[in-house]
Scaffold this active site. Structure first.
Site, PDB file in Angstrom:
ATOM      1  N   THR A  30       0.829  -1.202   0.000  1.00 14.92           N
ATOM      2  CA  THR A  30       0.000   0.000   0.000  1.00 14.92           C
ATOM      3  C   THR A  30       0.865   1.254   0.000  1.00 14.92           C
ATOM      4  O   THR A  30       2.012   1.223   0.449  1.00 14.92           O
ATOM      5  CB  THR A  30      -0.894   0.063   1.258  1.00 14.92           C
ATOM      6  OG1 THR A  30      -0.043   0.131   2.414  1.00 14.92           O
ATOM      7  CG2 THR A  30      -1.795  -1.142   1.382  1.00 14.92           C
ATOM      8  N   ARG A  60      -7.718   6.048   5.331  1.00 16.47           N
ATOM      9  CA  ARG A  60      -8.062   5.445   6.629  1.00 16.47           C
ATOM     10  C   ARG A  60      -8.525   4.003   6.470  1.00 16.47           C
ATOM     11  O   ARG A  60      -8.371   3.197   7.384  1.00 16.47           O
ATOM     12  CB  ARG A  60      -9.158   6.268   7.315  1.00 16.47           C
ATOM     13  CG  ARG A  60      -8.648   7.550   7.970  1.00 16.47           C
ATOM     14  CD  ARG A  60      -9.723   8.187   8.826  1.00 16.47           C
ATOM     15  NE  ARG A  60      -9.184   9.247   9.663  1.00 16.47           N
ATOM     16  CZ  ARG A  60      -9.721   9.651  10.798  1.00 16.47           C
ATOM     17  NH1 ARG A  60     -10.823   9.066  11.252  1.00 16.47           N
ATOM     18  NH2 ARG A  60      -9.197  10.629  11.492  1.00 16.47           N
ATOM     19  N   THR A  63      -6.890  -1.798   4.151  1.00 15.83           N
ATOM     20  CA  THR A  63      -6.725  -3.253   4.276  1.00 15.83           C
ATOM     21  C   THR A  63      -7.850  -3.916   5.061  1.00 15.83           C
ATOM     22  O   THR A  63      -7.844  -5.141   5.217  1.00 15.83           O
ATOM     23  CB  THR A  63      -5.384  -3.567   4.965  1.00 15.83           C
ATOM     24  OG1 THR A  63      -5.367  -2.962   6.260  1.00 15.83           O
ATOM     25  CG2 THR A  63      -4.212  -3.047   4.142  1.00 15.83           C
ATOM     26  N   ILE A 123      -4.764   1.958  12.349  1.00 14.64           N
ATOM     27  CA  ILE A 123      -5.862   1.020  12.590  1.00 14.64           C
ATOM     28  C   ILE A 123      -5.660  -0.263  11.781  1.00 14.64           C
ATOM     29  O   ILE A 123      -5.673  -1.367  12.321  1.00 14.64           O
ATOM     30  CB  ILE A 123      -7.222   1.655  12.238  1.00 14.64           C
ATOM     31  CG1 ILE A 123      -7.467   2.905  13.093  1.00 14.64           C
ATOM     32  CG2 ILE A 123      -8.357   0.643  12.425  1.00 14.64           C
ATOM     33  CD1 ILE A 123      -7.468   2.654  14.583  1.00 14.64           C
ATOM     34  N   LYS A 134      -2.218 -14.122  15.573  1.00 13.56           N
ATOM     35  CA  LYS A 134      -3.183 -15.116  16.081  1.00 13.56           C
ATOM     36  C   LYS A 134      -3.061 -16.422  15.305  1.00 13.56           C
ATOM     37  O   LYS A 134      -3.182 -17.508  15.862  1.00 13.56           O
ATOM     38  CB  LYS A 134      -4.600 -14.556  15.944  1.00 13.56           C
ATOM     39  CG  LYS A 134      -5.733 -15.536  16.267  1.00 13.56           C
ATOM     40  CD  LYS A 134      -7.089 -14.906  15.951  1.00 13.56           C
ATOM     41  CE  LYS A 134      -8.224 -15.911  16.058  1.00 13.56           C
ATOM     42  NZ  LYS A 134      -8.539 -16.284  17.444  1.00 13.56           N
ATOM     43  N   HIS A 264      24.808   5.665  46.969  1.00 15.91           N
ATOM     44  CA  HIS A 264      23.763   4.719  47.375  1.00 15.91           C
ATOM     45  C   HIS A 264      22.392   5.394  47.404  1.00 15.91           C
ATOM     46  O   HIS A 264      21.635   5.253  48.374  1.00 15.91           O
ATOM     47  CB  HIS A 264      24.105   4.077  48.714  1.00 15.91           C
ATOM     48  CG  HIS A 264      25.366   3.278  48.678  1.00 15.91           C
ATOM     49  ND1 HIS A 264      25.550   2.200  47.830  1.00 15.91           N
ATOM     50  CD2 HIS A 264      26.533   3.412  49.369  1.00 15.91           C
ATOM     51  CE1 HIS A 264      26.758   1.702  48.007  1.00 15.91           C
ATOM     52  NE2 HIS A 264      27.385   2.413  48.935  1.00 15.91           N
TER      53      HIS A 264
END
Length: 506
Positions: A30, A60, A63, A123, A134, A264
């Site tokens: 794209t 916007r 895909t 997005i 996944k 320290h």
């Protein structure tokens, strides 16, 4: 085989696409990514070619289409899924290479508007990443350009093993988690309200020599937009970073040019002065013995004069927002082991409303609180004695009150001329901390002011302060025996103010 590539970071993307084409992949892309691949002479299709639908709403929606996500999400091991793809004339997508719009870089720009920020929330990218991750047993997901060579090498040998696909999927979910956290943090803005749910986005900056002790493994993870740059010296250790953080926190807590010397995590020296070299000299004088092997932080560029003043003393680390070229050269040449850090001043530095969210790890979770950031103009100084502090004493009291919050409780701090003259830290008994502060100050205690991070349970600290020659005291108050301390202060003509707020530090 098909691969969809849509990246914000275009490092190595053309070479990656070329390597995939050689392996028989059809490339789909794209916008600017497609242009970059085409300009490299690699054959590439537009997403619109496979969806049969143009990009809309100024890009916007590109895909977000079944022809894309059906090809990604279909399980290769389920005949029903494969049959459905065939019926719907959807082709599989076997590799997804996506990284996201630079949201963090966008919101870090001066004058960025809400509209600018919202337009840089990706997005389609996160949706493809999550879909591919996944379904990682059947789809390769790549979010890091550093993984391009590894993926190509393994594909050239046949295929990616399941454990490698799993590694890439884990990396992908972490990538989107960090991205979403940055957005949530930006939209939250109001650090006063602690949210019901909270995530922290961090990236590993580097491994450390060891943890708090040599047998413990350790690494430094920085919040996405944070972290100092090392300009020289040895590798940092776990304790080095803890001490450097304490030193930097103390130095940048002051708007005036200030230097902190830390040992320290406690400031054994701290001073403010218009000349940063003089501020260092005064900070060093706070405890010249304890300063050895300590950490120095300055909230201004380190000058050659300051570097020259530091030269005779062994320090582990120096941290500052910048260094004069001559100062940096001197520190590198004369102190080869000195770890030299350059840190960005925190957002809001020098402003009255500066603050941040503070996290402390405990077993099973985190303690989360607003930072102990109290602007000087909001410090209540209620005079409780017959004598009020002079203008000079008030100036030193405010300096000491800001300094004492960087000392481990129970904390007593003596200061004069905007510099620490003595400090007692971390004692279970407040009077013992006061005794240590007096011993450290010696003759310098006379004419100093005293700050206590919490109330006086008895009048004994005031009695000791009078013997040391202290002229004014600042403390929170709130003890059932406050009057004992007030009476003792009146007895010795010591001015005492109460703030109503304490500065515990554990």
């Amino acid at each position: 085989m098909r691969a969809i590539i849509s990246v914000s970071d275009k490092t190595g993307v053309a070479e990656f696409a070329r390597g995939l084409v050689k392996l028989g992949y059809e490339i789909i892309s794209t916008g600017h990514t497609k242009k970059a691949i085409e300009e490299a002479g690699v054959l590439v299709k537009s997403v619109s070619d496979i969806t049969g639908f143009p990009e809309i709403l100024d890009g916007r929606v590109k895909t977000l289409h079944p022809m894309v996500h059906g090809g990604i999400l279909a399980r290769r091991d389920l005949p029903a899924h494969m049959k459905e793809l065939k019926e719907k004339k959807i082709e599989k997508i076997d590799l997804v290479a996506v990284n996201l719009y630079p949201f963090v870089q966008t919101i870090a720009k001066e004058g960025v508007t809400l509209t600018d920020a919202l337009e840089n929330i990706d997005i389609g990218g996160p949706t493809m990443i999550r879909a591919a991750a996944k379904n990682f047993p059947g789809v390769i997901i790549v979010v890091d350009p550093n993984d391009y060579p590894v993926v190509l090498e393994k594909l050239e040998k046949g295929d990616l093993p399941l454990e490698e696909r799993r590694r890439l999927a884990q990396k992908a979910f972490q990538h989107t988690a960090i991205y979403d956290t940055a957005i949530a943090q930006y939209l939250r803005k109001d650090e006063e309200n602690l949210p019901e749910e909270l995530t922290i986005a961090m990236r590993k900056r580097y491994g450390l020599r060891y943890g708090e002790n040599p047998h413990q493994k350790a690494a430094f993870y920085a919040e996405v937009a944070a972290g100092a740059k090392q300009l020289g010296g040895k590798e940092l250790s776990f304790n080095n970073i803890l001490d450097a953080d304490a030193a930097w926190g103390a130095a940048v807590d002051y708007a005036a040019p200030t230097v902190a010397v830390i040992k320290h995590t406690n400031p054994c020296g701290l001073a403010s002065h218009n000349d940063i070299a003089e501020a260092y000299k005064r900070a060093f004088s706070g405890d010249e013995v304890a300063a050895y092997g300590g950490i120095v932080a300055a909230n201004r560029t380190i000058t050659l004069a300051m570097a020259e003043a530091m030269r005779p003393v062994f320090y582990e680390i120096v941290v500052a927002p910048g260094y004069e070229p001559e100062a940096l050269n001197l520190l590198k040449e004369k102190k080869k082991d000195l770890r030299i850090l350059e840190a960005e001043l925190p957002p809001g530095f020098g402003k009255e409303e500066y603050g941040y969210i503070d996290y402390r790890r405990v077993k099973g979770g985190f303690l989360v609180q607003n930072s102990d950031s109290v602007p000087e103009n909001k410090v209540e100084m209620k005079v409780v004695t017959r004598r009020a502090p002079t203008a000079k004493e008030k100036e030193d009291l405010l300096f000491a009150w800001r300094a004492v919050k960087h000392v481990k409780s129970n904390a007593i701090l003596l200061a004069k001329d905007k510099m620490i003259t003595g400090m007692g830290a971390g004692q279970p008994s407040r009077i013992v901390s006061a005794q240590i502060a007096g011993e450290k100050a010696g003759a310098k205690a006379k004419g100093s002011v005293l700050a206590s991070d919490a109330m006086f349970p008895f009048g004994d600290v005031v009695e000791l302060a009078a013997k040391l020659g202290v002229t004014a005291i600042i403390q929170p108050g709130g003890s059932i025996r406050d009057q004992d301390s007030i009476d003792a202060a009146n007895k010795y003509n010591i001015a005492m103010v109460m703030t109503g707020e304490r500065h515990f530090r554990h």
